[in-house]
Motif scaffolding. Structure first.
Motif, PDB file in Angstrom:
ATOM      1  N   THR A 176       0.813  -1.215   0.000  1.00 55.55           N
ATOM      2  CA  THR A 176       0.000   0.000   0.000  1.00 55.55           C
ATOM      3  C   THR A 176       0.850   1.270   0.000  1.00 55.55           C
ATOM      4  OG1 THR A 176      -0.176  -0.031   2.427  1.00 55.55           O
ATOM      5  CG2 THR A 176      -1.895  -1.175   1.179  1.00 55.55           C
ATOM      6  N   ILE A 177       2.081   1.169  -0.469  1.00 56.39           N
ATOM      7  CA  ILE A 177       2.982   2.319  -0.471  1.00 56.39           C
ATOM      8  C   ILE A 177       2.447   3.464  -1.321  1.00 56.39           C
ATOM      9  CG2 ILE A 177       4.367   1.411  -2.387  1.00 56.39           C
ATOM     10  CD1 ILE A 177       5.786   3.365   0.608  1.00 56.39           C
ATOM     11  N   GLY A 178       1.657   3.148  -2.342  1.00 60.22           N
ATOM     12  CA  GLY A 178       1.138   4.194  -3.219  1.00 60.22           C
ATOM     13  C   GLY A 178       0.373   5.261  -2.460  1.00 60.22           C
ATOM     14  N   ARG A 179      -0.528   4.859  -1.572  1.00 57.21           N
ATOM     15  CA  ARG A 179      -1.366   5.824  -0.871  1.00 57.21           C
ATOM     16  C   ARG A 179      -0.571   6.690   0.104  1.00 57.21           C
ATOM     17  NH1 ARG A 179      -5.302   1.831   2.308  1.00 57.21           N
ATOM     18  NH2 ARG A 179      -5.113   0.813   0.275  1.00 57.21           N
ATOM     19  N   SER A 180       0.560   6.177   0.578  1.00 60.06           N
ATOM     20  CA  SER A 180       1.359   6.932   1.562  1.00 60.06           C
ATOM     21  C   SER A 180       2.594   7.576   0.942  1.00 60.06           C
ATOM     22  CB  SER A 180       1.774   6.009   2.716  1.00 60.06           C
ATOM     23  OG  SER A 180       2.513   4.908   2.234  1.00 60.06           O
ATOM     24  N   LEU A 181       2.670   7.579  -0.384  1.00 65.54           N
ATOM     25  CA  LEU A 181       3.871   8.068  -1.064  1.00 65.54           C
ATOM     26  C   LEU A 181       4.142   9.537  -0.759  1.00 65.54           C
ATOM     27  CD1 LEU A 181       5.944   6.767  -2.910  1.00 65.54           C
ATOM     28  CD2 LEU A 181       4.572   7.452  -4.887  1.00 65.54           C
ATOM     29  N   ALA A 182       3.106  10.372  -0.804  1.00 64.80           N
ATOM     30  CA  ALA A 182       3.287  11.801  -0.522  1.00 64.80           C
ATOM     31  C   ALA A 182       3.740  12.021   0.915  1.00 64.80           C
ATOM     32  CB  ALA A 182       1.991  12.559  -0.799  1.00 64.80           C
ATOM     33  N   ARG A 183       3.169  11.271   1.834  1.00 67.44           N
ATOM     34  CA  ARG A 183       3.562  11.397   3.243  1.00 67.44           C
ATOM     35  C   ARG A 183       5.016  10.993   3.450  1.00 67.44           C
ATOM     36  NH1 ARG A 183       3.081   7.359   6.909  1.00 67.44           N
ATOM     37  NH2 ARG A 183       1.414   6.316   5.721  1.00 67.44           N
ATOM     38  N   HIS A 184       5.428   9.905   2.837  1.00 60.68           N
ATOM     39  CA  HIS A 184       6.819   9.470   2.949  1.00 60.68           C
ATOM     40  C   HIS A 184       7.770  10.514   2.367  1.00 60.68           C
ATOM     41  CE1 HIS A 184       6.637   5.459   4.627  1.00 60.68           C
ATOM     42  NE2 HIS A 184       5.632   5.153   3.825  1.00 60.68           N
ATOM     43  N   ALA A 185       7.401  11.104   1.232  1.00 56.06           N
ATOM     44  CA  ALA A 185       8.247  12.127   0.617  1.00 56.06           C
ATOM     45  C   ALA A 185       8.369  13.343   1.520  1.00 56.06           C
ATOM     46  CB  ALA A 185       7.673  12.523  -0.742  1.00 56.06           C
ATOM     47  N   ASP A 186       7.265  13.758   2.118  1.00 48.10           N
ATOM     48  CA  ASP A 186       7.275  14.907   3.031  1.00 48.10           C
ATOM     49  C   ASP A 186       8.137  14.619   4.253  1.00 48.10           C
ATOM     50  OD1 ASP A 186       5.900  17.542   3.997  1.00 48.10           O
ATOM     51  OD2 ASP A 186       5.567  16.116   5.639  1.00 48.10           O
ATOM     52  N   GLN A 187       8.018  13.433   4.810  1.00 48.86           N
ATOM     53  CA  GLN A 187       8.794  13.078   5.995  1.00 48.86           C
ATOM     54  C   GLN A 187      10.283  12.969   5.696  1.00 48.86           C
ATOM     55  OE1 GLN A 187       6.780   9.493   7.244  1.00 48.86           O
ATOM     56  NE2 GLN A 187       5.215  10.607   8.394  1.00 48.86           N
ATOM     57  N   ALA A 188      10.627  12.712   4.417  1.00 46.29           N
ATOM     58  CA  ALA A 188      12.039  12.630   4.029  1.00 46.29           C
ATOM     59  C   ALA A 188      12.652  14.012   3.798  1.00 46.29           C
ATOM     60  CB  ALA A 188      12.176  11.793   2.766  1.00 46.29           C
ATOM     61  N   GLY A 189      11.841  15.059   3.870  1.00 45.54           N
ATOM     62  CA  GLY A 189      12.356  16.415   3.710  1.00 45.54           C
ATOM     63  C   GLY A 189      12.108  17.028   2.350  1.00 45.54           C
ATOM     64  N   PHE A 190      11.379  16.332   1.488  1.00 48.00           N
ATOM     65  CA  PHE A 190      11.049  16.880   0.179  1.00 48.00           C
ATOM     66  C   PHE A 190       9.779  17.730   0.265  1.00 48.00           C
ATOM     67  CE2 PHE A 190      13.256  12.840  -0.983  1.00 48.00           C
ATOM     68  CZ  PHE A 190      14.336  13.415  -1.643  1.00 48.00           C
ATOM     69  N   THR A 191       9.640  18.642  -0.681  1.00 44.34           N
ATOM     70  CA  THR A 191       8.421  19.430  -0.792  1.00 44.34           C
ATOM     71  C   THR A 191       7.538  18.811  -1.865  1.00 44.34           C
ATOM     72  OG1 THR A 191       9.549  21.480  -0.154  1.00 44.34           O
ATOM     73  CG2 THR A 191       7.459  21.700  -1.332  1.00 44.34           C
ATOM     74  N   VAL A 192       6.382  18.341  -1.471  1.00 43.72           N
ATOM     75  CA  VAL A 192       5.473  17.686  -2.408  1.00 43.72           C
ATOM     76  C   VAL A 192       4.780  18.743  -3.259  1.00 43.72           C
ATOM     77  CG1 VAL A 192       3.424  16.236  -2.638  1.00 43.72           C
ATOM     78  CG2 VAL A 192       5.130  15.721  -0.884  1.00 43.72           C
ATOM     79  N   GLU A 193       4.888  18.604  -4.576  1.00 48.12           N
ATOM     80  CA  GLU A 193       4.305  19.573  -5.500  1.00 48.12           C
ATOM     81  C   GLU A 193       3.071  19.044  -6.223  1.00 48.12           C
ATOM     82  OE1 GLU A 193       7.345  20.918  -8.139  1.00 48.12           O
ATOM     83  OE2 GLU A 193       8.576  21.769  -6.536  1.00 48.12           O
ATOM     84  N   THR A 194       3.113  17.797  -6.636  1.00 49.92           N
ATOM     85  CA  THR A 194       2.011  17.232  -7.414  1.00 49.92           C
ATOM     86  C   THR A 194       1.769  15.795  -6.999  1.00 49.92           C
ATOM     87  OG1 THR A 194       2.634  18.589  -9.324  1.00 49.92           O
ATOM     88  CG2 THR A 194       1.152  16.747  -9.746  1.00 49.92           C
ATOM     89  N   VAL A 195       0.510  15.448  -6.811  1.00 52.36           N
ATOM     90  CA  VAL A 195       0.112  14.063  -6.548  1.00 52.36           C
ATOM     91  C   VAL A 195      -0.977  13.707  -7.548  1.00 52.36           C
ATOM     92  CG1 VAL A 195      -0.815  12.416  -4.880  1.00 52.36           C
ATOM     93  CG2 VAL A 195       0.608  14.311  -4.083  1.00 52.36           C
ATOM     94  N   THR A 196      -0.755  12.648  -8.313  1.00 52.42           N
ATOM     95  CA  THR A 196      -1.752  12.206  -9.283  1.00 52.42           C
ATOM     96  C   THR A 196      -2.005  10.718  -9.100  1.00 52.42           C
ATOM     97  OG1 THR A 196      -0.067  11.782 -10.973  1.00 52.42           O
ATOM     98  CG2 THR A 196      -1.101  13.955 -10.983  1.00 52.42           C
ATOM     99  N   ALA A 197      -3.184  10.308  -9.476  1.00 51.33           N
ATOM    100  CA  ALA A 197      -3.537   8.888  -9.417  1.00 51.33           C
ATOM    101  C   ALA A 197      -4.130   8.477 -10.760  1.00 51.33           C
ATOM    102  CB  ALA A 197      -4.537   8.626  -8.300  1.00 51.33           C
ATOM    103  N   THR A 198      -3.630   7.390 -11.295  1.00 48.88           N
ATOM    104  CA  THR A 198      -4.171   6.840 -12.522  1.00 48.88           C
ATOM    105  C   THR A 198      -4.669   5.424 -12.241  1.00 48.88           C
ATOM    106  OG1 THR A 198      -1.996   6.013 -13.203  1.00 48.88           O
ATOM    107  CG2 THR A 198      -2.622   8.202 -13.969  1.00 48.88           C
ATOM    108  N   THR A 199      -5.528   4.950 -13.097  1.00 49.75           N
ATOM    109  CA  THR A 199      -6.103   3.618 -12.920  1.00 49.75           C
ATOM    110  C   THR A 199      -5.850   2.788 -14.170  1.00 49.75           C
ATOM    111  OG1 THR A 199      -7.863   4.610 -11.578  1.00 49.75           O
ATOM    112  CG2 THR A 199      -8.197   2.352 -12.294  1.00 49.75           C
TER     113      THR A 199
END
Length: 257
Positions: A176-199
């Protein structure tokens, strides 16, 4: 009616290349590369480059004055990546683990991790390594599935759900890493700019069986005692009998250093 389940796992390099060449694979990869906004002269890192699927496209964008670094730990993947990029002088293939990157700190302008974090031991440690390797102002693209969203249409809805639970709990380390990807990036010190989901959609049974491992994972689920054998075989056999549908959610995150 055939109840023969899938064979053993396909050759990993061939599997990755075929998946990348699919319509769904080409679409999200192209979008990820565009959002990375790569310029000539930059250094681009493909962490977990596999058989080198995306290295030529990265090399084209950085140009003759730039550099592309592909990192993987699998000898077979490294050999195929070197073969596929042998005529590209800007590309360097390095053997290394994602938890200990063979990259000098602060030297990377653009980086991508594509369907790798779901397999590593600790995603947070890998993203920390990536933060160390990138320069201030760097741009990073991450793409990971959320296998908890896998749906396979079948009259036996209970077995479809059991198959997804087995895939999530037993087949993939961080399913389930996909759903928490933005959170992990933020916690690593990155600035999240865009989050997209495709199916990604699968309307062809054979393609879905290859990409999603319907037969081989069902076979293992039966062997492990998670799904009744007769029910699992009936479920798999029924999938090829009529219109087919399956899908899952793929999350892409663009962030900056």
């Amino acid at each position: 009616m055939s109840t023969t389940l899938g064979a053993s796992h396909p050759n990993p390099a061939a599997y990755m290349l075929r998946t990348a060449a699919s319509a769904a694979g080409r679409s999200y990869k192209q979008e990820l590369l565009e959002l990375l906004d790569i310029h000539a002269g930059q250094t681009a890192l493909d962490l977990g480059c596999g058989p080198g699927t995306d290295l030529p496209a990265l090399a084209e964008r950085v140009g003759a004055s730039g550099a592309v670094i592909g990192v993987d730990r699998d000898p077979a993947m490294l050999a195929e990546a070197r073969r596929r990029t042998s005529g590209l002088p800007s590309v360097e293939i390095r053997a290394g683990d994602a938890h200990s990157l063979p990259v000098e700190p602060g030297t990377v302008d653009r980086a991508k991790i594509d369907r790798v974090l779901m397999h590593v031991t600790e995603p947070a440690d890998v993203l920390a390594q990536l933060h160390l390797a990138t320069r201030p102002g760097a741009r990073i693209g991450l793409a990971e599935p959320d296998w908890d969203t896998l749906i396979v249409d079948a009259e036996d809805l209970g077995t479809s759900r059991a198959f997804t639970r087995y895939t999530t709990s037993e087949c993939i380390r961080h399913a389930t890493i996909g759903r928490s990807l933005a959170r992990h990036a933020d916690q690593a010190g990155f600035t999240v700019e865009t989050v997209t989901a495709t199916t990604p959609l699968f309307l062809d049974f054979q393609d879905a069986d290859h990409t999603l491992g319907l037969g081989r994972n069902m076979q293992q689920a039966i062997a492990d005692g998670h799904i009744d054998e007769a029910r699992g075989r009936q479920w798999f056999a029924s999938l090829s009998e009529g219109p087919f549908f399956a899908s899952f959610t793929l999350v892409s995150v663009i962030c900056s250093r």
